[in-house]
Design a protein around this motif. Sequence first.
Motif, PDB file in Angstrom:
ATOM      1  N   ASN A  32      46.591  18.060  52.772  1.00 57.17           N
ATOM      2  CA  ASN A  32      46.918  19.270  52.026  1.00 57.17           C
ATOM      3  C   ASN A  32      46.598  19.076  50.546  1.00 57.17           C
ATOM      4  OD1 ASN A  32      48.281  20.757  54.267  1.00 57.17           O
ATOM      5  ND2 ASN A  32      49.627  18.988  54.185  1.00 57.17           N
ATOM      6  N   PRO A  33      45.323  19.180  50.174  1.00 55.71           N
ATOM      7  CA  PRO A  33      44.966  18.977  48.772  1.00 55.71           C
ATOM      8  C   PRO A  33      45.577  20.079  47.904  1.00 55.71           C
ATOM      9  CG  PRO A  33      43.104  19.853  50.013  1.00 55.71           C
ATOM     10  CD  PRO A  33      44.164  19.520  51.011  1.00 55.71           C
ATOM     11  N   THR A  34      45.595  19.836  46.603  1.00 58.69           N
ATOM     12  CA  THR A  34      46.178  20.793  45.674  1.00 58.69           C
ATOM     13  C   THR A  34      45.521  22.153  45.802  1.00 58.69           C
ATOM     14  OG1 THR A  34      46.578  18.990  44.134  1.00 58.69           O
ATOM     15  CG2 THR A  34      46.689  21.213  43.249  1.00 58.69           C
ATOM     16  N   THR A  35      46.375  23.203  45.900  1.00 59.21           N
ATOM     17  CA  THR A  35      45.850  24.574  45.933  1.00 59.21           C
ATOM     18  C   THR A  35      46.305  25.296  44.675  1.00 59.21           C
ATOM     19  OG1 THR A  35      47.040  24.509  48.018  1.00 59.21           O
ATOM     20  CG2 THR A  35      45.376  26.085  47.847  1.00 59.21           C
ATOM     21  N   TYR A  36      45.479  26.215  44.218  1.00 56.12           N
ATOM     22  CA  TYR A  36      45.777  26.964  43.003  1.00 56.12           C
ATOM     23  C   TYR A  36      45.824  28.456  43.325  1.00 56.12           C
ATOM     24  CZ  TYR A  36      44.041  22.548  41.093  1.00 56.12           C
ATOM     25  OH  TYR A  36      43.829  21.213  40.833  1.00 56.12           O
ATOM     26  N   ASN A  37      46.299  29.241  42.386  1.00 59.56           N
ATOM     27  CA  ASN A  37      46.302  30.692  42.552  1.00 59.56           C
ATOM     28  C   ASN A  37      45.539  31.317  41.383  1.00 59.56           C
ATOM     29  OD1 ASN A  37      46.744  33.372  42.975  1.00 59.56           O
ATOM     30  ND2 ASN A  37      48.977  33.271  42.943  1.00 59.56           N
ATOM     31  N   THR A  38      44.382  31.874  41.662  1.00 58.00           N
ATOM     32  CA  THR A  38      43.534  32.418  40.596  1.00 58.00           C
ATOM     33  C   THR A  38      43.637  33.943  40.469  1.00 58.00           C
ATOM     34  OG1 THR A  38      41.648  32.556  42.115  1.00 58.00           O
ATOM     35  CG2 THR A  38      41.875  30.527  40.810  1.00 58.00           C
ATOM     36  N   GLN A  39      44.560  34.554  41.185  1.00 58.87           N
ATOM     37  CA  GLN A  39      44.668  36.016  41.142  1.00 58.87           C
ATOM     38  C   GLN A  39      44.830  36.577  39.720  1.00 58.87           C
ATOM     39  OE1 GLN A  39      47.088  37.745  44.205  1.00 58.87           O
ATOM     40  NE2 GLN A  39      47.356  39.680  43.110  1.00 58.87           N
ATOM     41  N   PRO A  40      45.589  35.908  38.810  1.00 59.11           N
ATOM     42  CA  PRO A  40      45.713  36.458  37.446  1.00 59.11           C
ATOM     43  C   PRO A  40      44.384  36.628  36.716  1.00 59.11           C
ATOM     44  CG  PRO A  40      47.413  34.814  37.837  1.00 59.11           C
ATOM     45  CD  PRO A  40      46.467  34.736  38.999  1.00 59.11           C
ATOM     46  N   LEU A  41      43.337  35.924  37.144  1.00 56.35           N
ATOM     47  CA  LEU A  41      42.036  36.037  36.480  1.00 56.35           C
ATOM     48  C   LEU A  41      41.348  37.370  36.768  1.00 56.35           C
ATOM     49  CD1 LEU A  41      40.571  32.476  37.191  1.00 56.35           C
ATOM     50  CD2 LEU A  41      41.428  33.332  34.993  1.00 56.35           C
ATOM     51  N   LEU A  42      41.757  38.055  37.815  1.00 53.10           N
ATOM     52  CA  LEU A  42      41.040  39.252  38.245  1.00 53.10           C
ATOM     53  C   LEU A  42      41.055  40.347  37.185  1.00 53.10           C
ATOM     54  CD1 LEU A  42      42.063  39.503  42.012  1.00 53.10           C
ATOM     55  CD2 LEU A  42      40.093  38.352  40.985  1.00 53.10           C
ATOM     56  N   THR A  43      42.085  40.397  36.360  1.00 48.29           N
ATOM     57  CA  THR A  43      42.163  41.427  35.325  1.00 48.29           C
ATOM     58  C   THR A  43      41.081  41.252  34.261  1.00 48.29           C
ATOM     59  OG1 THR A  43      43.757  40.117  34.054  1.00 48.29           O
ATOM     60  CG2 THR A  43      44.647  41.697  35.642  1.00 48.29           C
ATOM     61  N   LYS A  44      40.446  40.099  34.219  1.00 52.93           N
ATOM     62  CA  LYS A  44      39.395  39.831  33.236  1.00 52.93           C
ATOM     63  C   LYS A  44      38.027  40.367  33.677  1.00 52.93           C
ATOM     64  CE  LYS A  44      41.650  35.615  31.541  1.00 52.93           C
ATOM     65  NZ  LYS A  44      41.859  35.948  30.123  1.00 52.93           N
ATOM     66  N   PHE A  45      37.913  40.797  34.929  1.00 52.82           N
ATOM     67  CA  PHE A  45      36.634  41.290  35.442  1.00 52.82           C
ATOM     68  C   PHE A  45      36.460  42.772  35.121  1.00 52.82           C
ATOM     69  CE2 PHE A  45      37.010  37.415  37.834  1.00 52.82           C
ATOM     70  CZ  PHE A  45      35.695  37.001  38.041  1.00 52.82           C
ATOM     71  N   SER A  46      35.346  43.091  34.511  1.00 56.14           N
ATOM     72  CA  SER A  46      35.032  44.479  34.188  1.00 56.14           C
ATOM     73  C   SER A  46      33.536  44.601  33.968  1.00 56.14           C
ATOM     74  CB  SER A  46      35.779  44.911  32.916  1.00 56.14           C
ATOM     75  OG  SER A  46      35.433  46.227  32.557  1.00 56.14           O
ATOM     76  N   GLY A  47      32.899  45.539  34.663  1.00 53.11           N
ATOM     77  CA  GLY A  47      31.460  45.691  34.501  1.00 53.11           C
ATOM     78  C   GLY A  47      30.962  46.950  35.168  1.00 53.11           C
ATOM     79  N   THR A  48      29.731  47.309  34.866  1.00 53.28           N
ATOM     80  CA  THR A  48      29.096  48.482  35.454  1.00 53.28           C
ATOM     81  C   THR A  48      28.856  48.249  36.942  1.00 53.28           C
ATOM     82  OG1 THR A  48      27.975  48.867  33.359  1.00 53.28           O
ATOM     83  CG2 THR A  48      27.121  50.038  35.278  1.00 53.28           C
ATOM     84  N   GLY A  49      29.364  49.154  37.772  1.00 56.54           N
ATOM     85  CA  GLY A  49      29.144  49.009  39.211  1.00 56.54           C
ATOM     86  C   GLY A  49      29.862  47.829  39.818  1.00 56.54           C
ATOM     87  N   LEU A  50      30.956  47.375  39.183  1.00 53.87           N
ATOM     88  CA  LEU A  50      31.724  46.228  39.683  1.00 53.87           C
ATOM     89  C   LEU A  50      33.098  46.698  40.134  1.00 53.87           C
ATOM     90  CD1 LEU A  50      32.327  43.148  40.009  1.00 53.87           C
ATOM     91  CD2 LEU A  50      33.069  43.178  37.612  1.00 53.87           C
ATOM     92  N   SER A  51      33.500  46.297  41.330  1.00 57.54           N
ATOM     93  CA  SER A  51      34.843  46.603  41.826  1.00 57.54           C
ATOM     94  C   SER A  51      35.336  45.423  42.654  1.00 57.54           C
ATOM     95  CB  SER A  51      34.847  47.876  42.685  1.00 57.54           C
ATOM     96  OG  SER A  51      34.050  47.695  43.843  1.00 57.54           O
ATOM     97  N   TYR A  52      36.640  45.370  42.858  1.00 60.44           N
ATOM     98  CA  TYR A  52      37.186  44.321  43.718  1.00 60.44           C
ATOM     99  C   TYR A  52      38.448  44.818  44.415  1.00 60.44           C
ATOM    100  CZ  TYR A  52      40.591  43.324  39.972  1.00 60.44           C
ATOM    101  OH  TYR A  52      41.580  43.423  39.028  1.00 60.44           O
TER     102      TYR A  52
END
Length: 250
Positions: A32-52
């Motif tokens: 069980n190697p170290t796991t992280y949670n990167t969900q807080p980074l999603l608010t930094k994504f913004s671009g033309t024709g980009l969605s998530y």
Amino acid sequence: MKKITYFFVLLTLVFSCSNDESDRSDELETLNPTTYNTQPLLTKFSGTGLSYEINGNSVIFTTQDLPDHTSPYWDTANALYEEYNGTNPDWNQNPGSIGAQNIVFTISLKPSEAVNKEATSLGPIGIARNGVVFFNQYAAGNNPLTGEINSFDQWLGHPAMTTYHYHVEPTWLTQEFGEDAFLGLLSDGFPIYGPMENGETVTNADLDAYHGHTGVTEDFPDGIYHYHITNEDPYLNGNGYFGTPGNISR
């Protein structure tokens, strides 16, 4: 004599149990190697024709791969068209152009180190925070970027046919957000940061074979494994993904 014998038997059992627990702990850490949670980074994504959208422990990005900055690779009628005004005296425009794509990344929000590392392939291997895709350190035919670099525009991106992408530092993003800023995610879910850290320029010698290391970032005060873009080959990624890559479709 019986009391002494019992004492040694008890002592042996205690040490045996202690060693067993230690072995189990080591084994669990491996499994069980170290796991992280990167969900807080999603608010930094913004671009033309980009969605998530979030689906369980994964994020699904859909991008048209359209840069939010100027380039000579835009059609001349586009408002973002700009002649090359960079610093490369050997600049030579390639025959490609910027065109809308439909690229879908399914990326884990809880990345962990892969037991068996996988090599990156040609084509998209990650997504920048403005929706533009990252390619690895090779040109077509898995050749070095030596010649292809001369076709990078003033923000160090260029198209392959109509797929615009970055192989090296996307200077539009580092200029806007800082050279130590979060720049995007590779397909394995681990974040990519710029060429500075703690006020120092990051070099290849500071990084592992996959072009990353574990440490504190502005977004992860407790530390996380992350990649860095540097100004020397392999620029973004080394011997493959540190984690398990997700799915990429076009």
